[in-house]
Scaffold this motif. Structure first.
Motif, mmCIF file in Angstrom:
data_model
loop_
_atom_site.group_PDB
_atom_site.id
_atom_site.type_symbol
_atom_site.label_atom_id
_atom_site.label_comp_id
_atom_site.label_asym_id
_atom_site.label_seq_id
_atom_site.Cartn_x
_atom_site.Cartn_y
_atom_site.Cartn_z
ATOM 1 N N LEU A 39 70.937 35.763 53.233
ATOM 2 C CA LEU A 39 72.358 35.486 53.465
ATOM 3 C C LEU A 39 72.582 34.226 54.286
ATOM 4 O O LEU A 39 73.411 33.391 53.938
ATOM 5 C CB LEU A 39 73.026 36.687 54.137
ATOM 6 C CG LEU A 39 74.509 36.550 54.432
ATOM 7 C CD1 LEU A 39 75.295 36.302 53.153
ATOM 8 C CD2 LEU A 39 75.037 37.778 55.140
ATOM 9 N N GLN A 40 71.833 34.050 55.361
ATOM 10 C CA GLN A 40 72.019 32.859 56.196
ATOM 11 C C GLN A 40 71.734 31.586 55.408
ATOM 12 O O GLN A 40 72.496 30.628 55.471
ATOM 13 C CB GLN A 40 71.129 32.926 57.439
ATOM 14 C CG GLN A 40 71.357 31.738 58.370
ATOM 15 C CD GLN A 40 70.500 31.806 59.621
ATOM 16 O OE1 GLN A 40 69.814 32.787 59.859
ATOM 17 N NE2 GLN A 40 70.557 30.762 60.419
ATOM 18 N N ALA A 41 70.657 31.576 54.642
ATOM 19 C CA ALA A 41 70.327 30.406 53.826
ATOM 20 C C ALA A 41 71.414 30.175 52.779
ATOM 21 O O ALA A 41 71.784 29.031 52.506
ATOM 22 C CB ALA A 41 68.972 30.586 53.158
ATOM 23 N N ALA A 42 71.931 31.252 52.191
ATOM 24 C CA ALA A 42 72.988 31.127 51.186
ATOM 25 C C ALA A 42 74.243 30.513 51.798
ATOM 26 O O ALA A 42 74.866 29.639 51.188
ATOM 27 C CB ALA A 42 73.307 32.485 50.564
ATOM 28 N N GLU A 43 74.604 30.945 52.994
ATOM 29 C CA GLU A 43 75.800 30.391 53.656
ATOM 30 C C GLU A 43 75.627 28.904 53.937
ATOM 31 O O GLU A 43 76.550 28.119 53.711
ATOM 32 C CB GLU A 43 76.082 31.147 54.958
ATOM 33 C CG GLU A 43 76.609 32.539 54.735
ATOM 34 C CD GLU A 43 76.750 33.340 56.026
ATOM 35 O OE1 GLU A 43 76.412 32.829 57.124
ATOM 36 O OE2 GLU A 43 77.192 34.491 55.922
ATOM 37 N N GLU A 44 74.455 28.496 54.408
ATOM 38 C CA GLU A 44 74.193 27.084 54.686
ATOM 39 C C GLU A 44 74.235 26.254 53.405
ATOM 40 O O GLU A 44 74.847 25.177 53.379
ATOM 41 C CB GLU A 44 72.829 26.924 55.368
ATOM 42 C CG GLU A 44 72.795 27.449 56.787
ATOM 43 C CD GLU A 44 71.386 27.487 57.371
ATOM 44 O OE1 GLU A 44 70.459 26.897 56.768
ATOM 45 O OE2 GLU A 44 71.213 28.123 58.424
ATOM 46 N N ARG A 45 73.610 26.753 52.351
ATOM 47 C CA ARG A 45 73.606 26.031 51.075
ATOM 48 C C ARG A 45 75.015 25.928 50.501
ATOM 49 O O ARG A 45 75.388 24.895 49.960
ATOM 50 C CB ARG A 45 72.686 26.725 50.075
ATOM 51 C CG ARG A 45 71.242 26.533 50.402
ATOM 52 C CD ARG A 45 70.371 27.213 49.394
ATOM 53 N NE ARG A 45 68.982 26.968 49.732
ATOM 54 C CZ ARG A 45 67.977 27.627 49.197
ATOM 55 N NH1 ARG A 45 68.198 28.556 48.297
ATOM 56 N NH2 ARG A 45 66.749 27.345 49.551
ATOM 57 N N PHE A 46 75.766 27.006 50.598
ATOM 58 C CA PHE A 46 77.134 27.006 50.082
ATOM 59 C C PHE A 46 77.983 25.949 50.792
ATOM 60 O O PHE A 46 78.681 25.173 50.149
ATOM 61 C CB PHE A 46 77.758 28.399 50.241
ATOM 62 C CG PHE A 46 79.146 28.503 49.685
ATOM 63 C CD1 PHE A 46 79.351 28.659 48.327
ATOM 64 C CD2 PHE A 46 80.243 28.467 50.528
ATOM 65 C CE1 PHE A 46 80.634 28.772 47.805
ATOM 66 C CE2 PHE A 46 81.535 28.568 50.017
ATOM 67 C CZ PHE A 46 81.721 28.719 48.649
ATOM 68 N N ARG A 47 77.903 25.914 52.113
ATOM 69 C CA ARG A 47 78.677 24.922 52.893
ATOM 70 C C ARG A 47 78.277 23.497 52.532
ATOM 71 O O ARG A 47 79.119 22.609 52.450
ATOM 72 C CB ARG A 47 78.499 25.151 54.399
ATOM 73 C CG ARG A 47 79.375 26.238 54.959
ATOM 74 C CD ARG A 47 79.433 26.202 56.483
ATOM 75 N NE ARG A 47 78.129 26.190 57.128
ATOM 76 C CZ ARG A 47 77.438 27.272 57.457
ATOM 77 N NH1 ARG A 47 77.908 28.457 57.196
ATOM 78 N NH2 ARG A 47 76.261 27.164 58.042
ATOM 79 N N TYR A 48 76.994 23.263 52.304
ATOM 80 C CA TYR A 48 76.513 21.932 51.950
ATOM 81 C C TYR A 48 76.927 21.535 50.533
ATOM 82 O O TYR A 48 77.337 20.405 50.284
ATOM 83 C CB TYR A 48 74.985 21.869 52.087
ATOM 84 C CG TYR A 48 74.415 20.526 51.707
ATOM 85 C CD1 TYR A 48 74.593 19.411 52.518
ATOM 86 C CD2 TYR A 48 73.721 20.364 50.515
ATOM 87 C CE1 TYR A 48 74.087 18.163 52.162
ATOM 88 C CE2 TYR A 48 73.206 19.127 50.145
ATOM 89 C CZ TYR A 48 73.397 18.032 50.975
ATOM 90 O OH TYR A 48 72.902 16.810 50.609
ATOM 91 N N ARG A 49 76.811 22.475 49.595
ATOM 92 C CA ARG A 49 77.048 22.155 48.191
ATOM 93 C C ARG A 49 78.515 22.121 47.792
ATOM 94 O O ARG A 49 78.872 21.379 46.860
ATOM 95 C CB ARG A 49 76.324 23.164 47.301
ATOM 96 C CG ARG A 49 74.821 23.054 47.377
ATOM 97 C CD ARG A 49 74.181 24.146 46.555
ATOM 98 N NE ARG A 49 72.721 24.109 46.669
ATOM 99 C CZ ARG A 49 71.929 25.051 46.209
ATOM 100 N NH1 ARG A 49 72.437 26.100 45.582
ATOM 101 N NH2 ARG A 49 70.622 24.950 46.361
ATOM 102 N N ALA A 50 79.363 22.903 48.422
ATOM 103 C CA ALA A 50 80.772 23.004 47.990
ATOM 104 C C ALA A 50 81.445 21.640 47.834
ATOM 105 O O ALA A 50 82.076 21.383 46.799
ATOM 106 C CB ALA A 50 81.554 23.912 48.930
ATOM 107 N N PRO A 51 81.334 20.729 48.802
ATOM 108 C CA PRO A 51 81.958 19.422 48.601
ATOM 109 C C PRO A 51 81.333 18.617 47.458
ATOM 110 O O PRO A 51 82.017 17.830 46.803
ATOM 111 C CB PRO A 51 81.741 18.690 49.934
ATOM 112 C CG PRO A 51 81.244 19.689 50.896
ATOM 113 C CD PRO A 51 80.737 20.857 50.130
#
Length: 179
Positions: free
Chosen positions: A133-145
């Motif tokens: 979950l933590q890795a997913a949250e970090e990746r999501f924040r990075y990739r969304a833009p």
């Protein structure tokens, strides 16, 4: 099939985070259009003869991303194709440039909030390996833009089933007359 104009895409590329529905929506969209469906992750697995997790474990992310760029370039050479990218493909500048510079290519961002995406991932029964979950949250924040930057079209999928998403996409692209 509708008459083509210069603005009509000859390929539609789906991007978004894991759980966005790129493969499911892409397959249905290709069927509705009578086009070929290309899942970039599947193309990599087929060419390598090994699962993506094993590619990462044996050779690392750098080698996987090079394979991914090659698979994307090959897929973008197709006409009348719906192409589903892997969730991390947008992280690589070369991939973003390929998407931006390939004529008559429309990139679509299948967008939903992270809790919706993670719930979809947990509902999958294929045993697909997902990050914590933590890795997913970090990746999501990075990739969304990055998804927003590379896509010309955004489809909100959180409150839609696959059929609704495909219909909304066809309508937004002006291809709603396709059976």
């Amino acid at each position: 099939m509708p008459t083509r104009t210069l603005s009509t895409p000859t390929r539609i590329v789906l991007t978004g985070f894991m759980g966005a529905g790129k493969s499911t929506v892409g397959s249905m969209l290709a069927g509705r259009l009578g086009w070929r469906f290309v899942d970039v992750d599947d193309a990599i697995v087929q060419k390598a003869g090994t699962p993506i997790a094993e590619i990462f474990a044996k050779y690392g992310e750098f080698v996987f991303r090079r394979m991914e760029t090659s698979a994307i370039a090959h897929a973008l050479g197709e006409r009348d194709a719906v192409i589903a990218l892997g969730g991390g493909a947008v992280e690589v500048l070369a991939n973003r440039l390929l998407l931006e510079q390939t004529p008559r290519t429309t990139v679509v961002f299948l967008d939903a909030d992270l809790p919706v995406l993670l719930a979809r991932c947990q509902a999958q029964t294929e045993g697909v390996e997902r990050p914590n979950l933590q890795a997913a949250e970090e990746r999501f924040r990075y990739r969304a833009p990055l998804y927003k930057r590379v896509a010309r079209v955004r489809i909100a999928t959180a409150d839609q089933n696959v059929e609704q998403t495909v219909s909304a996409l066809l309508q937004q692209l002006g291809l709603h007359g396709v059976s």
